[in-house]
Design a protein around this motif. Structure first.
Motif, PDB file in Angstrom:
ATOM      1  N   ASN A 161       6.075   1.603 -12.044  1.00 55.18           N
ATOM      2  CA  ASN A 161       6.476   1.074 -10.725  1.00 55.18           C
ATOM      3  C   ASN A 161       6.691   2.202  -9.724  1.00 55.18           C
ATOM      4  O   ASN A 161       6.250   2.115  -8.577  1.00 55.18           O
ATOM      5  CB  ASN A 161       7.777   0.277 -10.836  1.00 55.18           C
ATOM      6  CG  ASN A 161       7.543  -1.158 -11.246  1.00 55.18           C
ATOM      7  OD1 ASN A 161       6.408  -1.616 -11.263  1.00 55.18           O
ATOM      8  ND2 ASN A 161       8.602  -1.857 -11.585  1.00 55.18           N
ATOM      9  N   TYR A 165       4.705   2.337  -6.336  1.00 54.41           N
ATOM     10  CA  TYR A 165       5.376   1.996  -5.080  1.00 54.41           C
ATOM     11  C   TYR A 165       5.925   3.214  -4.341  1.00 54.41           C
ATOM     12  O   TYR A 165       6.723   3.069  -3.430  1.00 54.41           O
ATOM     13  CB  TYR A 165       6.487   0.973  -5.333  1.00 54.41           C
ATOM     14  CG  TYR A 165       5.978  -0.310  -5.957  1.00 54.41           C
ATOM     15  CD1 TYR A 165       5.157  -1.166  -5.235  1.00 54.41           C
ATOM     16  CD2 TYR A 165       6.288  -0.636  -7.272  1.00 54.41           C
ATOM     17  CE1 TYR A 165       4.665  -2.321  -5.805  1.00 54.41           C
ATOM     18  CE2 TYR A 165       5.801  -1.803  -7.852  1.00 54.41           C
ATOM     19  CZ  TYR A 165       4.991  -2.637  -7.115  1.00 54.41           C
ATOM     20  OH  TYR A 165       4.504  -3.779  -7.681  1.00 54.41           O
ATOM     21  N   ASP A 193      11.791   7.753  -6.900  1.00 54.12           N
ATOM     22  CA  ASP A 193      10.542   7.969  -6.167  1.00 54.12           C
ATOM     23  C   ASP A 193      10.818   8.259  -4.696  1.00 54.12           C
ATOM     24  O   ASP A 193      11.937   8.073  -4.230  1.00 54.12           O
ATOM     25  CB  ASP A 193       9.593   6.772  -6.335  1.00 54.12           C
ATOM     26  CG  ASP A 193      10.182   5.493  -5.784  1.00 54.12           C
ATOM     27  OD1 ASP A 193      10.411   5.421  -4.559  1.00 54.12           O
ATOM     28  OD2 ASP A 193      10.427   4.552  -6.565  1.00 54.12           O
ATOM     29  N   VAL A 213       8.686  -7.712  -3.549  1.00 56.27           N
ATOM     30  CA  VAL A 213       8.997  -7.425  -2.159  1.00 56.27           C
ATOM     31  C   VAL A 213       7.719  -7.608  -1.341  1.00 56.27           C
ATOM     32  O   VAL A 213       7.713  -8.255  -0.309  1.00 56.27           O
ATOM     33  CB  VAL A 213       9.519  -5.984  -2.004  1.00 56.27           C
ATOM     34  CG1 VAL A 213       9.806  -5.688  -0.534  1.00 56.27           C
ATOM     35  CG2 VAL A 213      10.769  -5.783  -2.856  1.00 56.27           C
ATOM     36  N   SER A 218       1.789  -5.627  -4.745  1.00 54.42           N
ATOM     37  CA  SER A 218       1.940  -5.835  -6.187  1.00 54.42           C
ATOM     38  C   SER A 218       0.617  -6.288  -6.791  1.00 54.42           C
ATOM     39  O   SER A 218       0.185  -5.817  -7.846  1.00 54.42           O
ATOM     40  CB  SER A 218       3.030  -6.880  -6.449  1.00 54.42           C
ATOM     41  OG  SER A 218       2.892  -7.422  -7.739  1.00 54.42           O
ATOM     42  N   GLY A 223      -0.014  -5.932 -10.549  1.00 52.21           N
ATOM     43  CA  GLY A 223       1.302  -6.331 -11.056  1.00 52.21           C
ATOM     44  C   GLY A 223       1.382  -7.794 -11.456  1.00 52.21           C
ATOM     45  O   GLY A 223       0.590  -8.623 -11.007  1.00 52.21           O
ATOM     46  N   THR A 224       2.366  -8.099 -12.308  1.00 56.89           N
ATOM     47  CA  THR A 224       2.564  -9.479 -12.750  1.00 56.89           C
ATOM     48  C   THR A 224       3.885 -10.045 -12.228  1.00 56.89           C
ATOM     49  O   THR A 224       4.118 -11.243 -12.303  1.00 56.89           O
ATOM     50  CB  THR A 224       2.616  -9.569 -14.288  1.00 56.89           C
ATOM     51  OG1 THR A 224       3.778  -8.858 -14.746  1.00 56.89           O
ATOM     52  CG2 THR A 224       1.387  -8.983 -14.925  1.00 56.89           C
ATOM     53  N   GLY A 225       4.747  -9.178 -11.718  1.00 54.74           N
ATOM     54  CA  GLY A 225       6.053  -9.634 -11.248  1.00 54.74           C
ATOM     55  C   GLY A 225       7.031  -9.908 -12.374  1.00 54.74           C
ATOM     56  O   GLY A 225       8.117 -10.435 -12.153  1.00 54.74           O
ATOM     57  N   LEU A 228      10.123  -6.037 -14.396  1.00 53.66           N
ATOM     58  CA  LEU A 228      11.547  -5.717 -14.324  1.00 53.66           C
ATOM     59  C   LEU A 228      12.411  -6.735 -15.072  1.00 53.66           C
ATOM     60  O   LEU A 228      13.463  -6.384 -15.599  1.00 53.66           O
ATOM     61  CB  LEU A 228      12.002  -5.589 -12.867  1.00 53.66           C
ATOM     62  CG  LEU A 228      11.563  -4.298 -12.165  1.00 53.66           C
ATOM     63  CD1 LEU A 228      12.060  -4.278 -10.723  1.00 53.66           C
ATOM     64  CD2 LEU A 228      12.058  -3.057 -12.907  1.00 53.66           C
TER      65      LEU A 228
END
Ligand code: ADP
Length: 265
Positions: A161, A165, A193, A213, A218, A223-225, A228
């Protein structure tokens, strides 16, 4: 509270009586609403890549595409979107396994620097591709009780991530920092970061499944969300905690605190 009301007629020795039954069904309704939300979310998440795969393959099949580069570009999109669907399904199954308690954790003595080095090797190509500098400050000899593969998954989610990001400061490079150290009776892992940061109002939602966000970003990053949500679960299984600090436009720092087994050296 949401109440369910039932009226029952009973005949008792030629007398008819009415019984009123009241039951609190708030919890049931909440669970049902959550389940419906979840199904709607999953369907939506699966439909998005499918729509795109369908659209591009249709164009490829119908149009007389002379331009080889366009054909290649469309095929690449189809490949990426189907890979994302696979990841999504794998993450969903994994989260389900974790939440139902079906996931087995093989706890053993683990030196955290080994997890970090393993993760750094995996992330290096993506960092190079995105021109992100990976800075490390890793203490040796920090041991915890953990499941190696799950710890790799945890750290990989955070570092991945951070690489995805992060953004460049004015004239500066894009940077990520990974730190491991011991403090009191805890092992600490920090992933920081240099941007883009998370807006204040998003912070409380960040560990929710499917919360993003920036949806487009994403998705572009594959990304898959769910990363996290899974990460938090793994931290809890290790009896640890996870926190973050972030400033929109400046950067983010995730801090994972795990019970220390021993410090050696
Ligand atoms: P995703 O697959 O979308 O990356 P995650 O659950 O890993 O899903 O993260 C959820 C969302 O949190 C991301 O879409 C992104 O918006 C935000 N996020 C996570 N890590 C960072 C970070 N280091 N900097 C900024 N935003 C982040």
């Amino acid at each position: 509270a949401i109440m369910e009301c039932k009226i029952i007629r009973v005949a008792l020795k030629e007398q008819v009586k009415h019984l009123i039954l009241l039951r609190d069904i708030t919890k049931e309704k909440e669970l049902e609403a959550m389940r419906r939300d979840f199904v709607a979310n999953v369907s939506h998440e699966l439909r998005t890549p499918l729509t795109s795969i369908h659209g591009y393959s249709e164009t490829l099949a119908e149009d007389d595409l002379e331009d080889k580069e366009t054909v290649y570009r469309f095929l690449k999109i189809i490949e990426n979107e189907s890979a994302r669907m696979t990841r999504l399904i794998n993450d969903l199954l994994d989260l389900e396994k974790l939440e139902s308690g079906d996931a087995t954790f093989n706890f053993e003595e683990i030196e955290l620097i080994e997890v970090a080095n393993y993760v750094l090797r995996i992330v290096k190509p993506l960092a190079d591709e995105r021109e992100v500098i990976l800075n490390t400050d890793l203490e040796e000899g920090i041991f915890i009780d953990g499941d190696f593969d799950r710890l790799v998954q945890l750290l990989l989610n955070l570092v991945d991530n951070a690489v995805k990001y992060t953004a460049a400061k004015e004239h500066g490079p894009k940077e990520v920092w990974l730190r491991i150290y011991a403090q009191n009776n805890f092992a600490l892992i920090e992933v920081e970061d240099s941007g883009v940061g998370i807006p204040e109002e998003s912070l409380k939602h960040i560990f929710e499944r499917f919360y993003r966000v920036d949806k487009a970003r994403s998705r572009k990053m594959g990304g898959t969300g769910l990363g996290l949500a899974i990460t938090r679960f793994i931290v809890e299984k290790h009896r640890g905690s996870i926190n973050l600090e972030s400033e929109y436009g400046t950067g983010t720092i995730f801090k994972v605190k795990l019970p220390l087994k021993k410090v050696f050296g």
